[in-house]
Design an enzyme around this catalytic site. Structure first.
Site, PDB file in Angstrom:
ATOM      1  N   ASP A   1     -32.417 -74.312 -33.588  1.00  0.00           N
ATOM      2  CA  ASP A   1     -32.198 -72.846 -33.289  1.00  0.00           C
ATOM      3  C   ASP A   1     -30.834 -72.532 -34.022  1.00  0.00           C
ATOM      4  O   ASP A   1     -30.692 -71.557 -34.715  1.00  0.00           O
ATOM      5  CB  ASP A   1     -32.113 -72.484 -31.648  1.00  0.00           C
ATOM      6  CG  ASP A   1     -31.650 -71.357 -31.099  1.00  0.00           C
ATOM      7  OD1 ASP A   1     -32.380 -70.375 -31.706  1.00  0.00           O
ATOM      8  OD2 ASP A   1     -30.724 -71.078 -30.334  1.00  0.00           O
TER       9      ASP A   1
ATOM     10  N   ASP B   1     -29.907 -70.099 -37.695  1.00  0.00           N
ATOM     11  CA  ASP B   1     -29.161 -68.940 -37.803  1.00  0.00           C
ATOM     12  C   ASP B   1     -28.187 -68.898 -38.931  1.00  0.00           C
ATOM     13  O   ASP B   1     -27.955 -68.188 -39.446  1.00  0.00           O
ATOM     14  CB  ASP B   1     -28.473 -68.559 -36.209  1.00  0.00           C
ATOM     15  CG  ASP B   1     -29.209 -67.581 -35.504  1.00  0.00           C
ATOM     16  OD1 ASP B   1     -30.598 -67.854 -35.611  1.00  0.00           O
ATOM     17  OD2 ASP B   1     -28.452 -66.560 -34.861  1.00  0.00           O
TER      18      ASP B   1
ATOM     19  N   LYS C   1     -28.411 -86.093 -33.317  1.00  0.00           N
ATOM     20  CA  LYS C   1     -26.838 -86.441 -32.819  1.00  0.00           C
ATOM     21  C   LYS C   1     -27.163 -88.192 -32.353  1.00  0.00           C
ATOM     22  O   LYS C   1     -26.894 -88.380 -31.288  1.00  0.00           O
ATOM     23  CB  LYS C   1     -26.329 -85.540 -31.766  1.00  0.00           C
ATOM     24  CG  LYS C   1     -25.057 -85.747 -31.333  1.00  0.00           C
ATOM     25  CD  LYS C   1     -23.914 -85.509 -32.481  1.00  0.00           C
ATOM     26  CE  LYS C   1     -22.343 -85.731 -31.966  1.00  0.00           C
ATOM     27  NZ  LYS C   1     -21.597 -85.456 -32.977  1.00  0.00           N
TER      28      LYS C   1
ATOM     29  N   TYR D   1     -34.786 -77.058 -24.092  1.00  0.00           N
ATOM     30  CA  TYR D   1     -35.294 -75.726 -23.732  1.00  0.00           C
ATOM     31  C   TYR D   1     -36.257 -75.904 -22.550  1.00  0.00           C
ATOM     32  O   TYR D   1     -36.323 -74.878 -21.689  1.00  0.00           O
ATOM     33  CB  TYR D   1     -35.952 -75.273 -24.673  1.00  0.00           C
ATOM     34  CG  TYR D   1     -35.179 -74.344 -25.886  1.00  0.00           C
ATOM     35  CD1 TYR D   1     -34.042 -74.851 -26.486  1.00  0.00           C
ATOM     36  CD2 TYR D   1     -35.444 -72.964 -26.079  1.00  0.00           C
ATOM     37  CE1 TYR D   1     -33.259 -74.200 -27.297  1.00  0.00           C
ATOM     38  CE2 TYR D   1     -34.694 -72.371 -26.767  1.00  0.00           C
ATOM     39  CZ  TYR D   1     -33.740 -72.829 -27.537  1.00  0.00           C
ATOM     40  OH  TYR D   1     -32.831 -72.125 -28.640  1.00  0.00           O
TER      41      TYR D   1
ATOM     42  N   ASP E   1     -23.489 -82.163 -36.724  1.00  0.00           N
ATOM     43  CA  ASP E   1     -22.129 -81.445 -36.777  1.00  0.00           C
ATOM     44  C   ASP E   1     -22.035 -81.455 -38.332  1.00  0.00           C
ATOM     45  O   ASP E   1     -21.518 -80.668 -39.044  1.00  0.00           O
ATOM     46  CB  ASP E   1     -21.073 -82.074 -36.154  1.00  0.00           C
ATOM     47  CG  ASP E   1     -21.038 -83.500 -35.993  1.00  0.00           C
ATOM     48  OD1 ASP E   1     -22.164 -84.357 -36.414  1.00  0.00           O
ATOM     49  OD2 ASP E   1     -19.999 -84.232 -35.480  1.00  0.00           O
TER      50      ASP E   1
HETATM   51  C1  IPM Z   1     -35.164 -68.013 -31.692  1.00  0.00           C
HETATM   52  C2  IPM Z   1     -34.543 -67.040 -30.597  1.00  0.00           C
HETATM   53  C3  IPM Z   1     -34.943 -67.713 -29.253  1.00  0.00           C
HETATM   54  C4  IPM Z   1     -34.738 -69.067 -29.235  1.00  0.00           C
HETATM   55  C5  IPM Z   1     -34.637 -67.140 -28.031  1.00  0.00           C
HETATM   56  C6  IPM Z   1     -34.958 -65.483 -28.170  1.00  0.00           C
HETATM   57  C7  IPM Z   1     -35.249 -67.626 -26.772  1.00  0.00           C
HETATM   58  O1  IPM Z   1     -32.943 -67.598 -30.670  1.00  0.00           O
HETATM   59  O2  IPM Z   1     -36.396 -67.962 -31.747  1.00  0.00           O
HETATM   60  O3  IPM Z   1     -34.338 -68.520 -32.704  1.00  0.00           O
HETATM   61  O4  IPM Z   1     -33.595 -69.778 -28.654  1.00  0.00           O
HETATM   62  O5  IPM Z   1     -35.618 -69.980 -29.553  1.00  0.00           O
HETATM   63 MG    MG Z   2     -32.326 -68.484 -32.265  1.00  0.00          MG
END
Ligand code: IPM
Ligand code: MG
Length: 377
Positions: A268, A272, A212, A142, A244
């Site tokens: 990240d 999710d 990884k 990042y 993975d």
């Molecule tokens: C998160 C989001 C952010 C990230 C984006 C909005 C930059 O996806 O907080 O998980 O990738 O960290």
């Molecule tokens: Mg995110």
């Protein structure tokens, strides 16, 4: 007591869900005798539209002098064509970096009332779900060097790319080229590792470090440092897992995990994925912590422009982020418990926002959800 909260509501559903978190905090203030003062600041696309900068200096400054930051969400199709440094995402990335918020705690849990909302089979989540993702937040790909260039006659002007090009085999043809570098220092890995081991000691004493290391040098360094740190935490079980495989294991048997510690980008993605097995991404909060008590609190979901302004968004993630803020930055754990209990009461009584709605439940909008939860405080 008086507490100063900087509020960056952002874009899309950010403002709607953040207002409900504030409604609930105000009720907590009334009930427990605290005053929360809110300093509302621009961030994200909203800030870009108004000032040309997604993260104005006045926002950084207000956040820096607050006791804690409540953040909504940023981004949307309207700003997709902007160059990287002007995109709304810079608001949250910049705040994380400027405020030293390197430790991102993302708890993954499943209210038993929502077991049906998880796409997983009942047997794998019978015992509930309780994972803590500890994501490194201010390093890695990042924030490493990045850029774009055009190769002409096998050459580029960007010095980082020029050195990479020599190593590319077969040699690149002419055309556009872009890069992002994954880079980690020992210090960065060590401090996130300490955060993970310390968190595991307050939970079930298990850390799975996700990397990884079969491919990446940065992951081999990561793994080695986790091993070294482990010597200081012999009571915690440490396991390593390739990312993975971790993505697959999370779906196969999520309860094998207690604490997951991982780098910025893997965290990240895995957070999710975890959120979805927890029923809805609209449910999960997060804390981004610096050394000491200071932190920024935000739902893990994004700005969801498709449902923005329609009173459909689930405010629970934002409300539970406010609870994390009370617990971690303001040391108000009774008050945090009260918010979590109010969310539970809301679900127990059959209320659901559209993302988690089922036949028999009472469908409510963003605002009504916030009002009901506030009433349960
Ligand atoms: C998160 C989001 C952010 C990230 C984006 C909005 C930059 O996806 O907080 O998980 O990738 O960290
Ligand atoms: Mg995110």
């Amino acid at each position: 007591m008086k507490y100063n909260i900087a509020v960056v509501a952002g874009d899309g559903i950010g403002p709607e869900v953040t207002e409900e978190a504030i409604r609930v905090l105000d009720r907590v203030g009334e009930r427990f005798g605290h005053t929360f003062l809110y300093d509302r600041k621009l961030g994200g696309g909203a800030a870009y539209d108004e000032t040309g900068d997604p993260l104005p200096a006045s926002t950084i400054e207000a956040c820096g002098r607050s006791d804690a930051v409540l953040f909504g969400a940023v981004g949307g199709p309207k700003w997709e064509k902007l160059p990287g440094r002007l995109r709304p995402e810079q608001a949250v990335l910049g705040l994380r970096k400027e405020l030293g918020l390197y430790a991102n705690l993302r708890p993954v849990f499943l209210f038993e009332e929502l077991a049906d909302a998880s796409p997983l089979k009942h047997e794998s989540i019978e015992a509930g779900l309780d994972i803590l993702v500890v994501r490194e937040l201010t390093g890695g790909i990042y924030f490493g060097p990045k850029g774009t260039d055009t190769i002409e006659d096998g050459r580029v002007s960007d010095p980082v790319l020029a050195s990479c090009i020599d190593a590319l085999s077969p040699p690149p043809g002419d055309g556009r080229i872009a890069y992002d570098v994954e880079v980690y220092t020992e210090r960065e890995i060590r401090r996130i590792g300490v955060a993970a081991f310390a968190a595991a000691r307050k939970r079930r004493n298990g850390v799975v470090s996700v990397d990884k290391a079969n491919v990446l040098e940065s992951s081999r360094l990561w793994r080695g440092i986790m091993e070294e740190l482990h010597e200081d935490y012999p009571d915690v079980k440490l396991e390593h897992m390739y990312v993975d495989n971790a993505a697959m294991q999370l779906i196969r048997d999520p309860n094998q995990f207690d604490v997951i510690v991982t780098n910025n980008i893997f965290g990240d993605i895995l957070s999710d994925e975890s959120a979805r097995i927890a029923g809805s991404i609209g449910m999960l909060p997060s804390a981004s912590l610096a050394d000491g008590d200071f932190g920024l609190y935000e739902p893990i979901h994004g700005s969801a422009p498709d449902i923005a302004g329609k009173d459909r968004a689930n405010p629970v993630a934002s409300i539970l982020s406010a609870a994390m803020m009370l617990r971690y930055s303001l040391s108000l754990s009774k008050e945090a418990d009260a918010i979590e209990a109010a969310v539970k009461a809301f679900l127990e009584n059959g209320f659901r926002t559209p993302d988690i709605c089922v036949d028999w439940s009472v469908r409510v909008g963003t605002r009504e959800a916030g009002e009901l939860i506030a009433n349960y405080i």
